[in-house]
Design an enzyme around this catalytic site. Structure first.
Site, mmCIF file in Angstrom:
data_model
loop_
_atom_site.group_PDB
_atom_site.id
_atom_site.type_symbol
_atom_site.label_atom_id
_atom_site.label_comp_id
_atom_site.label_asym_id
_atom_site.label_seq_id
_atom_site.Cartn_x
_atom_site.Cartn_y
_atom_site.Cartn_z
ATOM 1 C CB SER A 114 -0.960 -0.063 1.195
ATOM 2 O OG SER A 114 -1.998 0.863 1.074
ATOM 3 C CG ASP A 255 -6.062 -4.517 -3.334
ATOM 4 O OD1 ASP A 255 -6.216 -3.533 -2.601
ATOM 5 O OD2 ASP A 255 -4.991 -5.154 -3.431
ATOM 6 C CG HIS A 282 -5.454 -2.867 0.664
ATOM 7 N ND1 HIS A 282 -4.955 -2.483 -0.564
ATOM 8 C CD2 HIS A 282 -4.842 -2.057 1.581
ATOM 9 C CE1 HIS A 282 -4.090 -1.485 -0.397
ATOM 10 N NE2 HIS A 282 -4.003 -1.212 0.887
#
Length: 303
Positions: A114, A255, A282
């Site tokens: 991320s 995601d 995610h």
């Protein structure tokens, strides 16, 4: 045999101030196997979000390095720093410092999840990663503008009343309202982690982030889908063609980092492989841990 672990703190000097970066090493950095350095997301979260990667040491003997980026976790908290203090450059300097302290700057693999993937991509694209062997970008966007395209499309799948409620609070500046929080959690349960209840490590990391939101608020904003922070204009789309290291991209089918925001990496990087985990959102290293770790281990072990 149980994996060896050591942890401690590293002095991190910024201007005339000295902060502490907390770190943990799982395995032996002198084993002869290239260590994997992990960069957690957030910003402002902690290593607990990416802790499943520790299992690579037990399964493949690979040393794994974790650290809490300054401002979060067990590193120095700086809630009173102005928004301008929190920059990708600060965190790239911290990464340099960690690599030098551990004596691995000449050879390492780097994995970012991320925000950590954004940081890793910028670090590699600016030519700072001299000892980088292989790069792994997990659920990371090539720009925040593309991230916003992805999350807004996902929001359109939410019930209309929930969408309208979220927009109403965003417009009114009342994103601290419990109603907004409830809607946010509804989105996160579909697109951040689909495991219910959340794994303990994720619960703890998210609770820490909620208790200490200064970095996240300054750089990201009130939520994953309402970006108001300093990263809003962040992009590496024009730089990623310069990343020459073999790179693995991973995201989940559900995601928040949808394909649209990862595609530039695939299109512009010269040595890249992309795997989408079909039953994940995610946090595929929790949601499909066994397959995820197999894909990652095979990539890192390739000649």
């Amino acid at each position: 045999m149980a994996a060896t672990e050591r942890s401690g703190t590293i002095d991190f000097t910024v201007g005339n101030e000295v902060f502490q970066t907390w770190y943990k090493v799982v395995g032996d950095l002198k084993s002869g196997i290239t260590p994997l350095v992990t960069l957690h997301g957030g910003p402002g979260a902690s290593h607990g979000i990416v802790i499943p990667h520790a299992e690579l040491n037990a399964s493949h003997g690979r040393p794994v390095v974790f650290y809490d980026q300054v401002g979060g976790g067990q590193s120095t908290h700086l809630p009173d720093k102005p928004k301008e203090f929190w920059t990708p450059e600060l965190f790239m300097d911290e990464l340099d410092n960690v690599l030098a302290y551990l004596g691995i700057a000449d050879e390492y693999d780097l994995l970012g999840h991320s925000w950590g993937g954004m940081l890793a991509a910028q670090y590699a694209s600016e030519g700072r990663a001299h000892g980088l062997r292989r790069l792994v970008l997990v659920s990371a966007p090539a720009s925040l503008a593309l991230w916003e395209v992805a999350v807004q499309a996902l929001l359109e799948r939410m019930p209309q009343d929930v969408r309208e409620m979220l927009k109403r609070h965003e417009a009114a500046g009342t994103t601290d309202d419990p109603e907004y929080y409830k809607g946010m959690q509804q989105f996160y349960g579909k697109h951040v982690c689909k495991i219910d209840p959340l794994p303990e490590d994720l619960q703890k990391a998210f609770a820490e982030l909620e208790a200490n939101p200064a970095v996240y608020t300054a750089m990201q904003g009130p939520s994953e889908f309402f970006v108001t922070g300093s990263l809003k204009t962040w992009t590496v789309v024009d730089k990623i063609h310069t990343i020459t290291q073999p790179t693995l991209l991973i995201n989940g089918a559900d995601d928040e980092a949808q394909d649209v925001c990862m595609r530039p990496f695939f299109e512009k990087m010269p040595k890249v492989k992309w795997v989408t985990m079909m039953n994940s959102s995610h946090t595929s290293f929790f949601e499909e841990k066994e397959r995820y770790l197999e894909v990652l281990a095979n990539f890192l072990a390739a000649a």
